[in-house]
Scaffold this motif. Structure first.
Motif, mmCIF file in Angstrom:
data_model
loop_
_atom_site.group_PDB
_atom_site.id
_atom_site.type_symbol
_atom_site.label_atom_id
_atom_site.label_comp_id
_atom_site.label_asym_id
_atom_site.label_seq_id
_atom_site.Cartn_x
_atom_site.Cartn_y
_atom_site.Cartn_z
ATOM 1 N N ALA A 13 0.858 -1.171 0.000
ATOM 2 C CA ALA A 13 0.000 0.000 0.000
ATOM 3 C C ALA A 13 0.898 1.226 0.000
ATOM 4 C CB ALA A 13 -0.873 -0.002 1.250
ATOM 5 N N CYS A 14 0.294 2.426 -0.198
ATOM 6 C CA CYS A 14 1.119 3.621 -0.173
ATOM 7 C C CYS A 14 1.412 4.002 1.260
ATOM 8 C CB CYS A 14 0.423 4.775 -0.868
ATOM 9 S SG CYS A 14 -0.801 5.586 0.145
ATOM 10 N N ASN A 15 0.999 3.170 2.192
ATOM 11 C CA ASN A 15 1.267 3.352 3.610
ATOM 12 C C ASN A 15 0.216 4.167 4.333
ATOM 13 O OD1 ASN A 15 2.958 3.085 5.968
ATOM 14 N ND2 ASN A 15 4.572 2.743 4.508
ATOM 15 N N ASN A 16 -0.633 4.832 3.594
ATOM 16 C CA ASN A 16 -1.623 5.664 4.253
ATOM 17 C C ASN A 16 -2.727 4.805 4.857
ATOM 18 O OD1 ASN A 16 -2.773 7.980 5.053
ATOM 19 N ND2 ASN A 16 -2.676 8.969 3.066
ATOM 20 N N CYS A 17 -3.143 3.789 4.098
ATOM 21 C CA CYS A 17 -4.157 2.881 4.636
ATOM 22 C C CYS A 17 -3.620 2.185 5.875
ATOM 23 C CB CYS A 17 -4.539 1.836 3.600
ATOM 24 S SG CYS A 17 -5.710 2.432 2.380
ATOM 25 N N ASP A 18 -2.330 1.803 5.833
ATOM 26 C CA ASP A 18 -1.723 1.123 6.972
ATOM 27 C C ASP A 18 -1.781 2.007 8.212
ATOM 28 O OD1 ASP A 18 -1.199 -0.577 4.985
ATOM 29 O OD2 ASP A 18 0.958 -0.204 4.896
ATOM 30 N N GLY A 29 -9.320 0.107 1.594
ATOM 31 C CA GLY A 29 -8.797 1.129 0.695
ATOM 32 C C GLY A 29 -9.182 0.872 -0.747
ATOM 33 N N SER A 30 -9.236 1.956 -1.502
ATOM 34 C CA SER A 30 -9.603 1.822 -2.910
ATOM 35 C C SER A 30 -8.604 0.963 -3.663
ATOM 36 C CB SER A 30 -9.666 3.207 -3.558
ATOM 37 O OG SER A 30 -10.594 3.985 -2.870
ATOM 38 N N CYS A 31 -7.349 1.014 -3.250
ATOM 39 C CA CYS A 31 -6.328 0.202 -3.911
ATOM 40 C C CYS A 31 -6.688 -1.274 -3.857
ATOM 41 C CB CYS A 31 -4.987 0.398 -3.222
ATOM 42 S SG CYS A 31 -4.152 1.873 -3.722
ATOM 43 N N ALA A 32 -6.989 -1.738 -2.666
ATOM 44 C CA ALA A 32 -7.270 -3.160 -2.509
ATOM 45 C C ALA A 32 -8.578 -3.532 -3.187
ATOM 46 C CB ALA A 32 -7.314 -3.514 -1.027
ATOM 47 N N GLY A 86 -12.168 3.951 -0.204
ATOM 48 C CA GLY A 86 -11.765 5.181 0.466
ATOM 49 C C GLY A 86 -10.270 5.303 0.310
ATOM 50 N N CYS A 87 -9.789 6.551 0.289
ATOM 51 C CA CYS A 87 -8.358 6.694 0.030
ATOM 52 C C CYS A 87 -7.740 7.681 0.991
ATOM 53 C CB CYS A 87 -8.149 7.140 -1.413
ATOM 54 S SG CYS A 87 -6.408 7.285 -1.864
ATOM 55 N N PRO A 88 -7.431 7.294 2.177
ATOM 56 C CA PRO A 88 -7.762 6.027 2.837
ATOM 57 C C PRO A 88 -9.107 6.116 3.540
ATOM 58 C CG PRO A 88 -6.332 7.311 4.241
ATOM 59 C CD PRO A 88 -6.581 8.151 3.011
HETATM 60 S S1 SF4 Z 1 -6.270 3.446 -1.137
HETATM 61 FE FE1 SF4 Z 1 -5.216 5.396 -1.168
HETATM 62 S S2 SF4 Z 1 -4.357 5.571 0.897
HETATM 63 FE FE2 SF4 Z 1 -4.871 3.441 0.576
HETATM 64 S S3 SF4 Z 1 -3.035 2.489 -0.163
HETATM 65 FE FE3 SF4 Z 1 -4.219 3.091 -1.957
HETATM 66 S S4 SF4 Z 1 -3.443 5.114 -2.506
HETATM 67 FE FE4 SF4 Z 1 -2.779 4.655 -0.415
#
Ligand code: SF4
Lengths: 312, 140
Positions: free
Chosen positions: B23-28, B89-92, B120-122
């Motif tokens: 992840a971009c670390n924000n969700c974490d 998160g939207s990524c997952a 959601g992001c995040p």
């Molecule tokens: S959903 Fe947004 S905040 Fe979460 S990992 Fe993806 S880019 Fe980062």
């Protein structure tokens, strides 16, 4: 036949397995609740440990590929049996001082290492490098804390002149609690620190160390096998303070209501001390823990022992 | 009867394992937020565990790339049954803006079965609690 049934009853229901398990689980709840309150949180509801246990019992047990299956699954049971047996012995003596045998104190000392040994066996059998590290750390921890623990216990033996629980209790009944004497107090403090390590809680949760080696020796366990470990850990939360009460605080007098209340007060005091130590200290490194136990703690225990020799 | 007790236990004690699939670390960080005293999910018996063997719930964040995809599958297999997966998160959920990235392989839910999608992001910690409540309604 009747005797056998009574023994079975004592071992399985009261004061053995069932009783210790229920009270121990409640004690772990108190631990979690107080920890939560220290961190300004609400904390889990009282049935949390029971829910955890029920859930774990219903889950699948995975035996990792290449693990020594018999040892892997047998180790938790050994630990549980050890904990149950210790609890039965200590409680039966407290019920009636006559139910004691020569050297039962020594037997209990040995049996108390069984849960730790179970963790070592299980960790080494699971074929996971992190578990192996956890097992080796547990081993070092045992080496570290057994010396001061034996010294502290033998301070009591020296003063009471007996290695039987019955006589130790009788002595304290006649001459006041062990903890009221100078050497007894020192030995109690040493034993309290050792109990912290025996329970494997912070600052001595080195073998589990969730943040560095995941869950250490228990890493590969899942389902009922994990539940058995958690259960024996919970039972130790009850047994070890009871052992301290028996050795240093005059035991438990169940013949009148005040005695029961008095016991609960003693138990809660010890449990609170354990939880407070847990919540106000960071985890030690392995070498720090060994140095701590072999240095200051052993020195303290030795002082207590010498004081007991001169009769303080 | 036994099944009922077990289901009750499962509802009251969800142990989560956090699987960060790059992840971009924000969700974490938001998940860590969720575990802070402010939100105190231990009230509901939710505990973060360090080993997938202890887990009931897998929290997956991020986009699976060539490195993490096989490992995610591996991780999923290590969790004992019964288990649930929450994509956080939207990524997952949908690969988000990394869809056209050179190392993107396939959506998370094609690698492992996902039970709850939480976009959601995040997403906020409150949204995560809401997701878990919905999940509890699903367990039978
Ligand atoms: S959903 Fe947004 S905040 Fe979460 S990992 Fe993806 S880019 Fe980062």
């Amino acid at each position: 036949m009747f005797d056998l049934l009574r023994l079975m009853f004592a071992f399985i229901i009261m004061p053995g397995f069932l009783f210790t398990a229920v009270v121990g689980l409640l004690a772990t709840w108190v631990d979690r609740k107080v920890t939560a309150r220290v961190q300004y949180r609400q904390g889990p509801p009282w049935f949390q440990p029971f829910a955890d246990l029920a859930k774990l019992l219903g889950k699948e047990t995975i035996v990792p590929e290449g693990a020594a299956k018999a040892v892997f699954l047998g180790a938790p049971l050994i630990g549980l049996a050890g904990a149950t047996l210790v609890s039965t012995i200590i409680w039966m003596v407290n019920f009636s001082h006559g139910v004691t045998f020569i050297g039962d104190l020594i037997v209990v000392l040995y049996l108390l290492t069984l849960p730790s040994l179970a963790i070592i066996f299980g960790g080494s059998a699971s074929r996971n490098p992190l578990s192996a590290i956890g097992a080796s750390r547990e081993m070092k921890l045992i080496l570290a804390y057994e010396l001061p623990f034996i010294l502290a216990v033998f301070t009591v033996v020296l003063r009471t002149g007996s290695i039987m629980f019955g006589n130790i209790l009788g002595y304290q009944l006649a001459n006041g609690m062990m903890i009221q004497s100078c050497s007894g107090l020192i030995a109690f403090l040493v034993a309290l620190i050792v109990v912290q390590a025996k329970l494997g809680v912070v600052p001595f949760d080195i073998p589990e160390a969730e943040q560095e080696i995941a869950a250490g020796a228990l890493l590969e366990y899942s389902g009922p096998a994990l539940a058995v470990y958690k259960l024996s850990r919970a039972m130790m939360y009850f047994i070890l303070p009871v052992l301290l009460i028996t050795l240093f605080m005059g035991g438990i007098d169940l013949s009148f209501w005040g005695g029961i209340a008095w016991f609960i007060i003693k138990y809660v005091i010890i449990l609170t001390l354990i939880i407070l130590i847990k919540n106000t200290n960071p985890r030690l490194r392995t070498d720090q823990a060994v140095r701590f136990f072999w240095g200051p703690v052993t020195a303290l225990a030795a002082i207590g022992f010498i004081l007991a020799m001169v009769g303080w | 009867m036994l099944k009922k007790i077990f289901t009750w236990g499962l509802k009251k004690s969800l142990w989560v394992y956090h699987a960060g699939a790059s992840a971009c670390n924000n969700c974490d960080i938001e998940i860590l937020d969720l575990l802070t005293p402010k939100f105190d999910v231990e009230r509901f018996g939710i505990v973060l565990v360090g080993s997938p063997r202890h887990a009931d719930v897998l929290l997956v964040t991020g986009v699976a790339n060539r490195q993490t995809a096989p490992r995610l599958k591996n991780l999923y297999d290590q969790v004992p049954n019964p288990k649930v997966v929450i994509a956080i998160g939207s990524c997952a959920c949908s690969a988000h803006m990394f869809r056209d990235s050179y190392n993107y392989v396939k959506p998370i839910d094609e690698i492992i079965p996902v039970d709850i999608y939480l976009p959601g992001c995040p997403p906020k910690p409150e949204a995560m609690i809401d997701a878990v409540v919905k999940l509890l309604g699903k367990i039978k």
